[in-house]
Structures are given as structure tokens and as C-alpha cells.
Design an enzyme around this catalytic site. Structure first.
Site: not given
Length: 716
Positions: A191, A224, A461
Site C-alpha cells: 500500500d 492497493h 492493512h
């Protein structure tokens, strides 16, 4: 005198404890609001993407144009120009360009030049971005799915969590902990992009240090690192704004590079690092053998043929679900509590937050698309042994086929590793709150650790208020490195350092320009205000559903219902699992008899621009699905100019109405298109269109007018 002093001290202490308890309560419900709305957005994205995938797999046309509008996103044709080893050499760098000029292989001077340029708000030229991505792609192709590290070659390894485009957080980590090098190795746990405004700078720096120190800089994939997620959460838009001429080529290379990122890291054979988590089906040996580059997106589900689905049944179920959506109660899963400690002292506390689940969220859950049956759960009222496929907001049940290899790879990499969250209860169940992955309990953690001789699982996360959290008896650690994630002052960032003794040490920080000057009360008040604004917008966008549900309890049309009925309706419609009774004073007034005046929920909000051609029902649909419409538009707007033709606008609506499973009259859409084609040139400025369907807070408008008047008075 001494007795009076003691009494005064006791009274002050009691007041202070109550004051801090109320402040903590406000801080917790603010956090719950932010997190619930964030995960609701992820559910929406999964639902939209599963619909796109289904159409692309099974239909040749939707009103003449369906899959053509989305195939270039979900199954893009590879540009042969990008396959050339030196495609970037064809892009000239003008002499007027003042940014960094990179030479490959990279040197320390190149990475230092990047750091300096990004601090000065400079943008790296597209030629160097493409070359850096090409070199990163070549390097990642040689790497295994699971990276194995050893502390015998270094003193400590630093592990960082989500950054989400926060360049200031990355620079602060480098300042506090040191730049990546042989002496300071790093693991960044996914991410890197989306949400923040400096995603491309963050990921370029990480890739540059990966090329410079491939043995000491390690990157795991996050949920992501996904080109479809990037459409909703900002990375696609950022790349196209910063690199207009070559944005599409850059995005295509990013898609390839993201799919090649390793999915896990193991330190000394004892510490497993993955982005999301695990499930009862996670097998590290199988994970090591998959072809990870084939899994381009978490949201591009494995192919399902239309023959497998009873479409008529899906529409019947859709209608039945919608007719009972209000009355169905929600069930709850308790998620992990946490204990905190820092590098200097160790303290512990525990807290827990609840997550709501609903059968209407279940179609959005990728774990229910897996070839294996989902474990039983109170939130799953349908047949567990059937495969649940999302289609037009509905369910279609078919017997599960034997799992092909690609489906199993998709399940292992995406659903389990990138999307899962820990919970306190035993077992493994679908993560209906987030909409993807699963919840895994302490027994699942212990089983995997014992099976592979591990002692600790580190994951990211989830945003945590202190930057990290421990659960499952200390066997699972969540690390999150983007401070101020929801709002200025909302949370700290953190990173972990692990040495040869394999004992994690935590370092916290907070990038702050203003919060240092604010008291704790002021910080909580600011975050609370932002959270309540977002929640009120959610209420406004579901106004008709809420009023319909509330009026069922208001048999005498008094405009008021009891507090418990009000809270029940809000939870049934919004499914955010929030403390509605506690939030009631911020959302609605009480009538003289102590009941809730439910119309007051919507008093301080209005639409952005009034368009007479738009009915109230259509306007509410636009408010609620504004982000989904923008995603569909971005797919259609191939050159990212911000303009589409009236005909393309109609195609947007055909996709959108099919996605929702609702009838929107073509003539109403034509009237709407003509009304927003302000200069009558046959094209629509979609930014202006979206601005018309933005919730405006009346109090904010009054404050802005008042501030403008006061600013004007200064110069009179």
C-alpha cells in the site's frame, strides 16, 4: 485545612477522570466512523469491479457498447511500444527541464537527487519514470514470491506498513531511522500508493532504492498495488495529472510492476510478513510456486461463464433482498483488541471494535467467489455450499466447480494474503465488514505458525491509532506507517525494528504542521468534526431509504420516533455498526416528548448546484454513487481530458444503471445531459457535473460567507 485540601484534590481527580473518559469515548466513536465509512467504500469498489468482470466475461454488448468501455481497463491490450527494451529513449528531455536527470544503473547521487527534487515539489520527467519502471520490472521478474531474509548479515531490519502516498511520512522515517543501505535494510509492506497526494513520488523513491540496494530494500505487494483500486483511490488520476503526455504508458507499466511484487517476506525462518493476513487455506509452499504476475488485480475475479449462472434467479433474489433489506438485522464480529508498547517503555491495554456484517454485503465478498465453500457465519443466510456470484447487486447460486489452478492462485494471493484481517474469535469467516478477504482467528494463526515453524506474523492493512497493534496473544502485529491518515492528528505512524533476537521494537511518530500547537481536546474536536461531516453526508445520500424506514415506525405521521427505533433504522439501512445512541445528539434533535425528530437529520445539508431537470430520486442516486459514476467516467474518458461527449455520457449511464439494476428513463438522462452541456458544444465537463452532486453543509457555507465578509472588512 488539610481535610478540605484532600476533598478538593479528590473532586478535581474525579472531574479529570470523567473528562478524560468522555474524551476517550469521543475519540473512539470518531475512529469507528472513519473506519466504517472507509470499509464501506471498499465494499462499493469490490461490487462495481465484480460487475465489470462479469460483463466482460459473459456479454459481447451492453446497449451496443458495454464491454468495449471496460475491456481496455480490465484486460488492456499491451502496447507493443512498451515491450521495447529502450522505449523510453524515444522520449526527449527538453533542456529547460530542471528536475533530476537519472543515469542507470542508479547511484547514491541519483537517489539523493530524487530526494532533494521531491522535497522541492519537483516532478520527475516521464522519460526517467518509464526507464525506472522498466528496470524495476526486469529486477522483480528475477525475484521469488516469498523473500527470505537473515539478520546474520545486519544488525536490524526495519519493517514499515502502509504509506498511502504520504511522502512526508516516508521522509520522516528516513530521517529518524536512516536511508536504505547495507547497514539499514528495510521491508515495506505494501500500500505505497492511493489516498495521499504524493503516491508517485513515494513509489518512485521505493523503486529507486530497490534498484540501488536489491539485497537490502524489500517490497511486498499490498491490496492497493492494483490498477483497478487505483481508479477509485486516486493514483490513476495523480499519474495522469502529473504526466499527461505519457500517463497511459506509465500506468500500464505500473500495472505490470505491481503484479510482479513479492507477496511475502520471511525473516530468519521465524517471522512472516504479509500485507493483509492469512486464512485456514493459506499454504506457504503453494504460495511459493504460483505465477504471481498473472494476478493483475484483486478485483478481476476468476472467469465465470454465463452458463453457470441462473440470471433470472439472480433478479428474483435481488428484488426479494431489496424488499427485506430494511427489516433484516445485522450480526457482528468482534475484531482484534490491542496492546501497546514503545521503544522506551512497555505498557499494555486492550480495546475492541465491532464490525457489522449483512447479507447484502455478502455478494461483494471475494472470499465467497472462491472455489471452496465459505465457513458458516451468522451473516450468511444463504446456502454455504453454493458459489455466490455478485451480479447487479444480487446473488446467483451455483454448485462450486472443482478449483482450477488459476482460481486457487487468485484466492491465495489476493483474497487471503492481501485483504484479510485478524479477529479475536476462533475460526475463519468472510470479512463482510471490509468486503474482501476473511477474518482469521488465533487458532488459524497458531496453526500456520506451527505448520511452518514460525513464531510471529507481521501485517499491515489496517490503520491503528497508535500506529501498531498486537493481538492473538502477541503472535500477530499490525504496523501502519501513514500518520494523520483520516484527519490531521487522527493517528500516529509507526515502524518496527527486528534484530537477531527477533524481538520487535516499536517506533512511533506523527508528521504534523499544526497539531503540535493544539491541545488534546482541540485535536479530538477537529477529528470528530470531520468524521461527523462524513457521516452526515452518508445520511443525506440515503435519505429516501432512511425516511421510508423511519415512517414505518411513525404510524401517526408525527415526524418523530423513539430513540431505539431511530437507531435501529439507521443501522439497518447504513450497516456501519456505530454507537447511534451516543451519536444522536450530533445528528438529530429530540422532540419535547423525548422522541427523535428524524427530519432534523437532514436540515443542515443541501445539494451543491440545483438542476431543475433532476428529480429528487435521481439526485439522491447521484449523491450516493458519485464515486462509482466517476470511475465509470474515467474508463470512458480515454484521454483523461475531463470532457466526454453527450453520447459517451449516455453510455456511462447505461453501465451505471445496469450496475445498480435500476431503470433510469432515457429521456431523463437526455434532459440531464443537455442541461449540463452549458456551452452547447456537444461535450460535458464531468468535473462540473460531479460538483453539482456534492453534499454541501449549510453551516460551512455560512461560515465561509462570514469569513469572507470579515476578510473584506479588513480592507475597508
Amino acid at each position: 485545612c488539610t481535610c478540605n485540601s484532600m476533598k478538593a484534590a479528590v473532586l478535581i481527580q474525579r472531574w479529570y477522570r470523567r473528562y478524560m473518559a468522555r474524551l476517550e469515548m469521543r475519540r473512539r466513536y470518531t475512529w469507528n466512523i472513519f473506519q466504517s465509512i472507509e470499509y464501506a467504500g471498499e465494499q462499493d469498489q469490490l461490487q462495481l469491479s465484480s460487475f465489470f468482470s462479469f460483463m466482460l466475461d459473459n456479454f459481447t454488448q451492453l446497449n451496443g457498447n458495454g464491454p468495449d468501455l471496460i475491456s481496455q481497463l480490465l484486460d488492456p491490450v499491451v502496447d507493443p511500444w512498451l515491450d521495447r527494451e529502450t522505449c523510453y529513449n524515444m522520449i526527449p528531455v527538453p533542456e529547460l527541464y530542471t528536475g533530476p536527470r537519472l543515469s542507470f544503473p542508479l547511484s547514491v547521487s541519483d537517489t539523493n537527487a530524487l530526494l532533494s527534487a521531491f522535497k522541492e515539489q519537483q516532478t520527475l520527467h516521464a522519460r526517467y519514470v518509464l526507464q525506472l519502471l522498466c528496470e524495476t520490472k526486469k529486477l522483480l521478474k528475477q525475484m521469488p514470491n516469498i523473500t527470505h531474509l537473515s539478520t546474520s548479515y545486519t544488525n536490524e531490519i526495519t519493517i514499515c506498513g502502509d504509506l498511502h502516498g504520504r511522502l512526508d511520512d516516508l521522509l520522516l522515517i528516513f530521517y529518524k531511522n536512516g536511508l536504505p543501505s547495507a547497514e539499514t535494510p528495510y521491508v515495506f509492506n505494501g500500500d505505497f500508493v492511493d489516498r495521499g497526494k504524493k503516491s508517485i513520488e513515494v513509489v518512485i523513491l521505493l523503486f529507486a532504492y530497490l534498484l540501488l540496494y536489491p539485497d537490502y530494500m524489500h517490497l511486498n505487494r499490498g491490496n492497493h498495488e492494483d490498477h483497478i483500486m487505483n481508479l477509485r483511490y486516486g493514483f490513476t488520476k495523480e499519474v495522469m495529472q502529473k504526466h499527461k503526455a505519457h500517463g497511459r504508458e506509465i500506468l500500464q507499466l505500473f500495472q505490470d510492476v505491481f503484479s510482479l511484487l513479492p507477496v511475502a517476506t520471511v525473516i530468519d525462518g521465524k517471522i512472516l510478513i504479509v500485507h493483509g493476513g492469512i486464512s485456514d487455506q493459506t499454504d506457504l509452499d503453494f504460495l511459493s510456486s504460483i505465477e504471481r504476475h498473472k494476478v493483475k488485480s484483486a478485483l478481476r475475479f476468476p472467469r465465470r461463464s454465463v452458463e453457470q449462472l441462473d440470471i433470472g434467479q439472480s433478479f428474483r433474489q435481488m428484488k426479494r433482498l431489496r424488499s427485506t433489506a430494511y427489516s433484516r438485522p445485522s450480526s457482528k464480529n468482534r475484531r482484534c483488541g490491542h496492546s501497546r508498547q514503545d521503544s522506551a517503555a512497555s505498557t499494555s491495554s486492550s480495546s475492541s471494535s465491532s464490525s457489522s456484517s449483512s447479507s447484502l454485503c455478502s455478494p461483494r465478498t471475494p472470499s465467497c467467489l472462491s472455489p471452496r465453500p465459505c465457513p458458516s457465519s451468522p451473516s450468511m443466510p444463504y446456502a454455504i455450499n453454493d458459489l455466490q456470484v455478485p451480479f447487479l447487486d444480487s446473488l446467483s447460486s451455483v454448485p462450486p466447480p472443482s478449483p482450477p489452478q488459476h482460481d486457487r492462485e487468485w484466492k491465495q494471493v489476493i483474497v487471503d494474503i492481501l485483504w484479510s484481517d485478524p479477529k479475536t474469535q476462533k475460526g475463519c469467516s468472510p470479512n463482510t465488514f471490509r468486503g474482501g478477504g476473511c477474518y482469521f482467528g488465533p487458532d488459524i494463526t497458531q496453526r500456520l505458525l506451527l505448520q511452518h515453524g514460525l513464531q510471529l506474523l507481521i501485517r499491515s492493512h489496517e490503520c491503528k491509532q497508535e500506529g501498531y497493534e498486537l493481538c492473538h496473544g502477541g503472535q500477530v502485529i499490525t504496523i501502519f506507517s501513514a500518520s494523520n491518515y483520516y484527519e490531521e492528528g487522527s493517528n500516529r505512524g509507526a515502524y518496527i525494528k527486528v534484530g537477531r533476537e527477533l524481538v520487535p521494537r516499536f517506533y512511533q511518530y506523527q508528521v504534523s504542521r499544526t497539531t503540535r500547537k493544539l491541545t488534546l481536546t482541540q485535536r479530538v474536536r477537529a477529528a470528530e468534526g470531520s468524521a461527523l461531516k462524513a457521516l452526515k453526508e452518508k445520511l443525506f445520500s440515503h435519505r429516501s431509504e432512511l425516511l421510508s424506514g423511519l415512517q414505518q415506525h411513525d404510524l401517526n405521521n408525527t415526524g418523530s420516533v423513539s430513540v431505539s427505533e431511530w437507531a435501529q433504522v439507521l443501522e439497518s439501512v447504513l450497516r456501519l455498526d456505530l454507537p447511534w445512541r451516543t451519536l444522536r445528539p450530533h445528528l438529530a434533535r429530540l422532540a419535547p416528548d423525548g422522541s427523535v425528530d428524524y427530519q432534523s437529520c437532514f436540515e443542515d445539508m443541501e445539494s451543491g448546484i440545483s438542476l431543475p431537470q433532476v428529480t429528487s430520486n435521481l439526485a439522491e442516486t447521484l449523491f450516493r454513487y458519485r464515486t462509482d459514476i466517476e470511475i465509470i467516467f474515467n474508463i470512458i474518458d480515454k484521454d483523461h481530458s475531463g470532457l466526454i461527449s453527450v453520447e459517451e455520457f449516455r453510455h456511462t449511464w447505461r453501465l451505471f444503471s445496469a450496475h445498480l439494476g435500476v431503470d433510469i428513463d432515457d429521456s431523463a438522462i437526455d434532459d440531464l445531459a443537455r442541461s449540463i452541456d452549458f456551452n452547447k458544444d456537444g461535450s460535458i465537463d464531468f468535473t462540473e457535473f460531479l460538483e453539482a452532486f456534492r453534499v454541501v453543509h449549510k453551516l460551512d457555507s455560512k461560515d465561509q460567507q462570514l469569513n469572507g465578509k470579515m476578510d473584506g472588512d479588513k480592507y475597508l
